[in-house]
Design a protein around this motif. Structure first.
Motif, PDB file in Angstrom:
ATOM      1  N   LYS A 212      78.499  -9.730  49.124  1.00 27.16           N
ATOM      2  CA  LYS A 212      78.094  -8.592  49.954  1.00 27.16           C
ATOM      3  C   LYS A 212      77.101  -7.725  49.174  1.00 27.16           C
ATOM      4  N   ASP A 213      76.039  -7.293  49.837  1.00 25.89           N
ATOM      5  CA  ASP A 213      74.966  -6.430  49.321  1.00 25.89           C
ATOM      6  C   ASP A 213      73.934  -7.179  48.487  1.00 25.89           C
ATOM      7  N   ASP A 214      74.150  -8.486  48.205  1.00 27.44           N
ATOM      8  CA  ASP A 214      73.111  -9.259  47.526  1.00 27.44           C
ATOM      9  C   ASP A 214      71.943  -9.483  48.485  1.00 27.44           C
ATOM     10  N   THR A 215      70.755  -9.713  47.897  1.00 26.54           N
ATOM     11  CA  THR A 215      69.564  -9.901  48.737  1.00 26.54           C
ATOM     12  C   THR A 215      68.822 -11.175  48.369  1.00 26.54           C
ATOM     13  N   VAL A 216      68.072 -11.678  49.352  1.00 21.80           N
ATOM     14  CA  VAL A 216      67.221 -12.846  49.167  1.00 21.80           C
ATOM     15  C   VAL A 216      65.945 -12.595  49.967  1.00 21.80           C
ATOM     16  N   VAL A 217      64.789 -12.957  49.406  1.00 27.24           N
ATOM     17  CA  VAL A 217      63.517 -12.821  50.126  1.00 27.24           C
ATOM     18  C   VAL A 217      63.059 -14.221  50.548  1.00 27.24           C
ATOM     19  N   PHE A 218      62.689 -14.350  51.821  1.00 28.45           N
ATOM     20  CA  PHE A 218      62.254 -15.673  52.289  1.00 28.45           C
ATOM     21  C   PHE A 218      61.217 -15.537  53.396  1.00 28.45           C
ATOM     22  N   GLN A 219      60.530 -16.630  53.627  1.00 24.10           N
ATOM     23  CA  GLN A 219      59.531 -16.704  54.705  1.00 24.10           C
ATOM     24  C   GLN A 219      60.174 -17.464  55.861  1.00 24.10           C
ATOM     25  N   LEU A 220      60.104 -16.919  57.074  1.00 24.26           N
ATOM     26  CA  LEU A 220      60.795 -17.515  58.221  1.00 24.26           C
ATOM     27  C   LEU A 220      60.467 -18.991  58.403  1.00 24.26           C
ATOM     28  N   SER A 221      59.197 -19.328  58.399  1.00 25.38           N
ATOM     29  CA  SER A 221      58.782 -20.697  58.708  1.00 25.38           C
ATOM     30  C   SER A 221      59.306 -21.722  57.703  1.00 25.38           C
ATOM     31  N   LYS A 222      59.612 -21.256  56.462  1.00 26.10           N
ATOM     32  CA  LYS A 222      60.098 -22.175  55.437  1.00 26.10           C
ATOM     33  C   LYS A 222      61.611 -22.115  55.264  1.00 26.10           C
ATOM     34  N   SER A 223      62.273 -21.346  56.138  1.00 26.67           N
ATOM     35  CA  SER A 223      63.714 -21.137  55.985  1.00 26.67           C
ATOM     36  C   SER A 223      64.545 -21.711  57.117  1.00 26.67           C
ATOM     37  N   PHE A 224      63.876 -22.073  58.220  1.00 27.79           N
ATOM     38  CA  PHE A 224      64.588 -22.621  59.370  1.00 27.79           C
ATOM     39  C   PHE A 224      63.841 -23.830  59.919  1.00 27.79           C
ATOM     40  N   ASP A 225      64.581 -24.844  60.375  1.00 24.86           N
ATOM     41  CA  ASP A 225      63.958 -25.969  61.071  1.00 24.86           C
ATOM     42  C   ASP A 225      63.451 -25.481  62.427  1.00 24.86           C
ATOM     43  N   ALA A 226      62.626 -26.317  63.081  1.00 22.74           N
ATOM     44  CA  ALA A 226      61.894 -25.883  64.284  1.00 22.74           C
ATOM     45  C   ALA A 226      62.767 -25.247  65.347  1.00 22.74           C
ATOM     46  N   ASP A 227      63.885 -25.908  65.732  1.00 22.79           N
ATOM     47  CA  ASP A 227      64.700 -25.364  66.827  1.00 22.79           C
ATOM     48  C   ASP A 227      65.359 -24.048  66.444  1.00 22.79           C
ATOM     49  N   LYS A 228      65.826 -23.960  65.191  1.00 23.76           N
ATOM     50  CA  LYS A 228      66.463 -22.719  64.733  1.00 23.76           C
ATOM     51  C   LYS A 228      65.421 -21.621  64.528  1.00 23.76           C
ATOM     52  N   LEU A 229      64.198 -22.009  64.120  1.00 25.86           N
ATOM     53  CA  LEU A 229      63.127 -21.029  63.935  1.00 25.86           C
ATOM     54  C   LEU A 229      62.806 -20.319  65.243  1.00 25.86           C
ATOM     55  N   GLU A 230      62.728 -21.083  66.337  1.00 34.38           N
ATOM     56  CA  GLU A 230      62.462 -20.482  67.654  1.00 34.38           C
ATOM     57  C   GLU A 230      63.529 -19.453  68.002  1.00 34.38           C
ATOM     58  N   ALA A 245      54.024 -14.620  63.459  1.00 33.47           N
ATOM     59  CA  ALA A 245      55.320 -14.018  63.118  1.00 33.47           C
ATOM     60  C   ALA A 245      56.137 -14.957  62.239  1.00 33.47           C
ATOM     61  N   ALA A 246      56.003 -16.268  62.479  1.00 29.19           N
ATOM     62  CA  ALA A 246      56.769 -17.251  61.706  1.00 29.19           C
ATOM     63  C   ALA A 246      56.389 -17.230  60.228  1.00 29.19           C
ATOM     64  N   ASP A 247      55.194 -16.747  59.922  1.00 25.30           N
ATOM     65  CA  ASP A 247      54.738 -16.707  58.529  1.00 25.30           C
ATOM     66  C   ASP A 247      55.121 -15.407  57.811  1.00 25.30           C
ATOM     67  N   LYS A 248      55.811 -14.516  58.511  1.00 24.81           N
ATOM     68  CA  LYS A 248      56.208 -13.236  57.912  1.00 24.81           C
ATOM     69  C   LYS A 248      57.322 -13.443  56.876  1.00 24.81           C
ATOM     70  N   PHE A 249      57.380 -12.531  55.901  1.00 30.21           N
ATOM     71  CA  PHE A 249      58.448 -12.523  54.900  1.00 30.21           C
ATOM     72  C   PHE A 249      59.502 -11.486  55.301  1.00 30.21           C
ATOM     73  N   PHE A 250      60.758 -11.771  54.971  1.00 24.36           N
ATOM     74  CA  PHE A 250      61.850 -10.835  55.224  1.00 24.36           C
ATOM     75  C   PHE A 250      62.766 -10.790  54.006  1.00 24.36           C
ATOM     76  N   LYS A 251      63.261  -9.592  53.748  1.00 26.37           N
ATOM     77  CA  LYS A 251      64.317  -9.459  52.743  1.00 26.37           C
ATOM     78  C   LYS A 251      65.647  -9.472  53.502  1.00 26.37           C
ATOM     79  N   LEU A 252      66.509 -10.392  53.106  1.00 29.91           N
ATOM     80  CA  LEU A 252      67.789 -10.539  53.787  1.00 29.91           C
ATOM     81  C   LEU A 252      68.863  -9.894  52.917  1.00 29.91           C
ATOM     82  N   THR A 253      69.541  -8.903  53.456  1.00 27.50           N
ATOM     83  CA  THR A 253      70.635  -8.231  52.750  1.00 27.50           C
ATOM     84  C   THR A 253      71.957  -8.639  53.386  1.00 27.50           C
ATOM     85  N   ILE A 254      72.882  -9.144  52.563  1.00 29.94           N
ATOM     86  CA  ILE A 254      74.177  -9.607  53.081  1.00 29.94           C
ATOM     87  C   ILE A 254      75.062  -8.405  53.358  1.00 29.94           C
ATOM     88  N   VAL A 255      75.448  -8.233  54.618  1.00 29.65           N
ATOM     89  CA  VAL A 255      76.295  -7.114  55.032  1.00 29.65           C
ATOM     90  C   VAL A 255      77.764  -7.530  55.029  1.00 29.65           C
TER      91      VAL A 255
END
Length: 456
Positions: A212-230, A245-255
């Motif tokens: 909990k509260d750890d973070t990871v930075v990732f790019q959407l297009s490289k983090s999900f397969d096609a069906d899950k990306l949609e 939008a698929a090429d955007k980066f997000f910081k994911l924080t575990i809640v």
């Protein structure tokens, strides 16, 4: 005396001409005028003392026209009732100038009506239909997948401290950022739930062991397969095919980290899934579940066979229609349903197919004396009610059910819907008895694809 003449004006299209003389309508017109003198409320005259001339002056034209048209309509429907031509819908009145009618000069009038005739046809021979009965055999893998699904559905949610399982449910905060994890001003920030296995293997590996509260930075297009990306793009408010939008980066924080503790395969679980089946062992449970899965696919297979029968009868049964009459008829419906000439032309192919199936099904029902009795209707409604209540405990006294069904039987819409469903079931049961389909084994996915791609 009124006369009726009929002539053919086109394919399955006739014209009916009604001629009425003054002897046909004048007596009723005069009577109606006299009745008005007794009931009309006209200022300056006592009720029942209004002069007949005054009534004629005020109401004569309307009453006269109404009585002429009523006489014509009566003659038309008397003719149709006597001759019984097999027609579509209602006759269409041809143009007539009623403004020329003059009650001061009663005379002979002529009105024309157009009728569309139903075609005579021979039903396509079902014995010649080359159909396929697609059979799905439940595999051990499918049984196992269904068991796991039910174990998870009935399981208990736990909250482990770390991510250690691909089935972990992660409550996470998505924050739009740059590739280094710095939040973008005005960017998207949204909390969501994601199952770990939805990520690509590389991201799953990166998330393993996180808390909990750890973070990871990732790019959407490289983090999900096609069906899950949609799916993720839509969850974040983007269009599912938004490549930018698929090429955007997000910081994911575990809640929060969750994991469903699966139900044990024991008698208690078996009896919850199959009440009253007295299943004691896992082997019996798997056998019963396999039967249930195959029964489901057998019903789907039958539906698909019925779809083939429907299209065979529709495509191979030859019949003609009074097309121009029916297009004009579509343009004369009530205000909400009335079509323009362009709409009638565009919708006619679908409309004629629906009409064709109605004639085919009516013929099958009539020729084979397929009937639905009142008792069958009652039993069907009773079954519907029982399905609605499902496994609820209704108690020992269900005498109320009969009176409830009796009330349902008085609802015309309910009865009509149940009748149509039951008679359609009988129609297709009869049709299935006339065909000898070739059996072919397919997967559930293949059968589902056939149903999605071949609708009517």
């Amino acid at each position: 005396m009124a006369t009726v003449a009929r002539e053919n004006i086109g394919l399955l299209n006739d014209k009916i001409v009604i001629k009425v003389s003054k002897e046909d309508y004048l007596p009723t017109f005069e009577k109606k005028i006299k009745d008005y003198t007794k009931t009309a409320n006209i200022p300056g005259f006592r009720k029942g003392m209004v002069p007949i001339g005054m009534v004629k002056k005020m109401y004569g034209a309307a009453i006269y026209t109404d009585e002429v048209l009523k006489t014509v309509e009566k003659e038309l429907y008397t003719y149709l009732d006597t001759e019984k031509p097999d027609i579509f819908a209602q006759p269409l009145a041809l143009d007539a100038d009623i403004r020329s009618m003059d009650f001061n000069n009663p005379s002979e009038y002529e009105f024309g009506f157009e009728i569309g005739l139903k075609p005579a046809f021979e039903l396509a021979s079902l014995s010649k239909a080359k159909l396929t009965l697609h059979k799905v055999k439940a595999t051990d893998e499918q049984v196992q997948e269904e068991i796991v699904r039910m174990q998870i559905k009935g399981g208990k949610m736990t909250e482990p401290e770390t991510i250690d399982n691909e089935e972990n449910v992660l409550n996470v905060l998505f924050t739009e950022s740059d590739k280094d994890g710095n939040a973008i001003e005005g960017g998207i920030e949204k909390e969501n739930s994601v199952i770990l296995k939805y990520f690509t293997p590389a991201i799953q590996k990166q998330l393993m062991g996180k808390k909990k509260d750890d973070t990871v930075v990732f790019q959407l297009s490289k983090s999900f397969d096609a069906d899950k990306l949609e799916m993720m793009l839509q969850d974040l408010g983007f269009a599912k095919d938004n490549k930018e939008a698929a090429d955007k980066f997000f910081k994911l924080t575990i809640v929060k980290i969750g994991l469903v503790e699966k139900r044990e395969l024991n008698e208690e679980f078996f009896n919850e899934v199959f009440p009253g089946a007295s299943i004691a062992t896992e082997e019996e449970f798997r056998k019963k579940l396999k039967e249930e899965i195959e029964q489901y696919w057998a019903a789907q297979s039958r539906n698909q066979l019925q779809d083939q029968i429907y299209h065979f009868l529709l495509d191979e049964t030859k019949m003609e229609f009074p097309a121009e009459f029916l297009k004009r008829w579509l343009q004369t419906g009530n205000a909400e349903q009335r079509k323009t000439a362009e709409e009638a032309e565009a919708e006619f192919p679908m409309f004629s197919n629906q009409l064709k199936w109605t004639l085919i099904s009516d013929k099958i029902i009539k020729d084979n004396k397929l009937e639905v009795t009142a008792d069958e209707l009652k039993e069907s409604m009773k079954a519907e009610v029982m399905r609605y209540f499902g496994t609820m405990n209704l108690g020992d006294d269900i005498s109320w059910l009969d009176s409830y069904i009796d009330r349902m039987m008085k609802d015309e819409k309910q009865v009509d819907a149940s009748y149509r469903r039951l008679v359609t079931e009988k129609l297709f049961s009869w049709a299935e008895s006339q065909v000898k389909p070739t059996e072919k084994e397919v997967t559930g996915e293949e059968l589902t694809a056939m149903q999605h791609n071949h609708q009517h």
